[in-house]
Design an enzyme around this catalytic site. Sequence first.
Site, PDB file in Angstrom:
ATOM      1  N   ARG A 155       0.847  -1.192   0.000  1.00 57.89           N
ATOM      2  CA  ARG A 155       0.000   0.000   0.000  1.00 57.89           C
ATOM      3  C   ARG A 155       0.886   1.247   0.000  1.00 57.89           C
ATOM      4  O   ARG A 155       2.028   1.203   0.452  1.00 57.89           O
ATOM      5  CB  ARG A 155      -0.903   0.018   1.237  1.00 57.89           C
ATOM      6  CG  ARG A 155      -1.810  -1.200   1.373  1.00 57.89           C
ATOM      7  CD  ARG A 155      -2.580  -1.129   2.699  1.00 57.89           C
ATOM      8  NE  ARG A 155      -3.477  -2.273   2.869  1.00 57.89           N
ATOM      9  CZ  ARG A 155      -3.147  -3.407   3.499  1.00 57.89           C
ATOM     10  NH1 ARG A 155      -1.921  -3.536   4.008  1.00 57.89           N
ATOM     11  NH2 ARG A 155      -4.010  -4.388   3.616  1.00 57.89           N
ATOM     12  N   LYS A 179      -1.809  -2.821   8.156  1.00 58.98           N
ATOM     13  CA  LYS A 179      -2.901  -2.387   9.020  1.00 58.98           C
ATOM     14  C   LYS A 179      -2.821  -3.120  10.353  1.00 58.98           C
ATOM     15  O   LYS A 179      -2.537  -4.311  10.404  1.00 58.98           O
ATOM     16  CB  LYS A 179      -4.240  -2.664   8.337  1.00 58.98           C
ATOM     17  CG  LYS A 179      -4.480  -1.817   7.089  1.00 58.98           C
ATOM     18  CD  LYS A 179      -5.842  -2.079   6.495  1.00 58.98           C
ATOM     19  CE  LYS A 179      -6.117  -1.169   5.299  1.00 58.98           C
ATOM     20  NZ  LYS A 179      -7.440  -1.415   4.702  1.00 58.98           N
ATOM     21  N   HIS A 248      -2.839   2.378  -5.525  1.00 59.03           N
ATOM     22  CA  HIS A 248      -3.499   1.116  -5.194  1.00 59.03           C
ATOM     23  C   HIS A 248      -3.707   0.242  -6.431  1.00 59.03           C
ATOM     24  O   HIS A 248      -3.818  -0.985  -6.312  1.00 59.03           O
ATOM     25  CB  HIS A 248      -4.834   1.383  -4.504  1.00 59.03           C
ATOM     26  CG  HIS A 248      -5.108   0.450  -3.361  1.00 59.03           C
ATOM     27  ND1 HIS A 248      -4.350   0.421  -2.210  1.00 59.03           N
ATOM     28  CD2 HIS A 248      -6.043  -0.525  -3.198  1.00 59.03           C
ATOM     29  CE1 HIS A 248      -4.811  -0.499  -1.383  1.00 59.03           C
ATOM     30  NE2 HIS A 248      -5.839  -1.089  -1.961  1.00 59.03           N
ATOM     31  N   ARG A 251      -1.040  -2.204  -6.716  1.00 63.56           N
ATOM     32  CA  ARG A 251      -1.287  -3.332  -5.808  1.00 63.56           C
ATOM     33  C   ARG A 251      -2.244  -4.339  -6.447  1.00 63.56           C
ATOM     34  O   ARG A 251      -2.007  -5.552  -6.406  1.00 63.56           O
ATOM     35  CB  ARG A 251      -1.856  -2.789  -4.494  1.00 63.56           C
ATOM     36  CG  ARG A 251      -2.208  -3.822  -3.438  1.00 63.56           C
ATOM     37  CD  ARG A 251      -2.594  -3.069  -2.171  1.00 63.56           C
ATOM     38  NE  ARG A 251      -3.196  -3.919  -1.147  1.00 63.56           N
ATOM     39  CZ  ARG A 251      -2.505  -4.619  -0.257  1.00 63.56           C
ATOM     40  NH1 ARG A 251      -1.189  -4.612  -0.284  1.00 63.56           N
ATOM     41  NH2 ARG A 251      -3.119  -5.347   0.676  1.00 63.56           N
ATOM     42  N   HIS A 274      -3.536  -9.399   3.814  1.00 64.05           N
ATOM     43  CA  HIS A 274      -4.979  -9.474   4.069  1.00 64.05           C
ATOM     44  C   HIS A 274      -5.238 -10.368   5.279  1.00 64.05           C
ATOM     45  O   HIS A 274      -4.684 -11.469   5.366  1.00 64.05           O
ATOM     46  CB  HIS A 274      -5.718 -10.053   2.857  1.00 64.05           C
ATOM     47  CG  HIS A 274      -5.786  -9.123   1.697  1.00 64.05           C
ATOM     48  ND1 HIS A 274      -6.006  -9.542   0.399  1.00 64.05           N
ATOM     49  CD2 HIS A 274      -5.665  -7.771   1.621  1.00 64.05           C
ATOM     50  CE1 HIS A 274      -6.017  -8.506  -0.409  1.00 64.05           C
ATOM     51  NE2 HIS A 274      -5.817  -7.413   0.315  1.00 64.05           N
ATOM     52  N   TYR A 283      -9.754 -10.973  -6.399  1.00 66.84           N
ATOM     53  CA  TYR A 283      -8.882 -10.925  -7.562  1.00 66.84           C
ATOM     54  C   TYR A 283      -9.126 -12.099  -8.517  1.00 66.84           C
ATOM     55  O   TYR A 283      -8.717 -12.037  -9.675  1.00 66.84           O
ATOM     56  CB  TYR A 283      -7.412 -10.889  -7.126  1.00 66.84           C
ATOM     57  CG  TYR A 283      -7.055  -9.623  -6.395  1.00 66.84           C
ATOM     58  CD1 TYR A 283      -6.985  -8.399  -7.062  1.00 66.84           C
ATOM     59  CD2 TYR A 283      -6.824  -9.623  -5.016  1.00 66.84           C
ATOM     60  CE1 TYR A 283      -6.688  -7.228  -6.381  1.00 66.84           C
ATOM     61  CE2 TYR A 283      -6.520  -8.459  -4.340  1.00 66.84           C
ATOM     62  CZ  TYR A 283      -6.447  -7.272  -5.030  1.00 66.84           C
ATOM     63  OH  TYR A 283      -6.164  -6.095  -4.363  1.00 66.84           O
TER      64      TYR A 283
END
Length: 287
Positions: A155, A179, A248, A251, A274, A283
């Site tokens: 990111r 995150k 993004h 990514r 994730h 995806y």
Amino acid sequence: MDSLSAWYTQYLSACEFQKGLDEKTLKAYRIDLNQFIRFLNYQSSALSRDSVMEYISEMHSKYKPRTIRRKVASIKAFCSYLEFEELITKNPFSSLKLKIASPLILPRTIPLPVIGSILQVAHDLEQQKAHSLSCRKILLRDVAVLEILFATGMRVSELCSLKYNDVDLAEGDVRIFGKGAKERIIQIGSADVLEILRNYQFQNKQAMEQCGKFFVNCRQKPLSDQSVRNIIAKYTRLAGESLHITPHMFRHSFATLLLEEDVDIRYIQRMLGHSSILTTQIYTYVS
């Protein structure tokens, strides 16, 4: 309601100092919970199953399903905290079955020829000999930024927060804090990308050591999110491409390309950081 506001402050402190959530997540929690508490105050309602249902009904007239789901998740996490701390006797979500449908929005990717064109024009400009040393440092950084975005799928916030010591070019390892401060390590397998990063590091080592970040601007300060977007826009324009490309999208393109190369989706999940495989599975539709 005074007690609810006090609990809200206590909850945010726990999120920041105990869970270690990042500032963007904390900001979203503040906004979502403030709006919910204001609704309860306006309605003179207590925290209950009915008041939660009323609030969700009202949100449907204001927000898209994806936003509603995020706000509901924020309130649900708050209520779970209150229940765990025994500040409430009954969690209003314990008897709720919610399903907020949202349309499937596929991630926007960059066509590979366009990525190739952007990288090529950046490399060509960097390799011109007539640049001053300061200009060459900037051009090397720009190429390094573009290459590492596509080589790692990180990111933009992760790229800008990369510390000088997070990148081990001898081993080709990049330590990324995503995150929730979750750590993952990605190995760069491309010798060409590693060479670009080494050249960039050699020219900017003093500034990197001084500010502690791997990517720096011309004032020897950490590179910002907006600067990365400007870099992408600059080379997209120089390549003659009309697409609006965001960080993004690099990514998304990285993840989609790995799927097309038959890389295991669990491995892709770990590379992207994730927490749920469901996030990565989007995806498969793009691929």
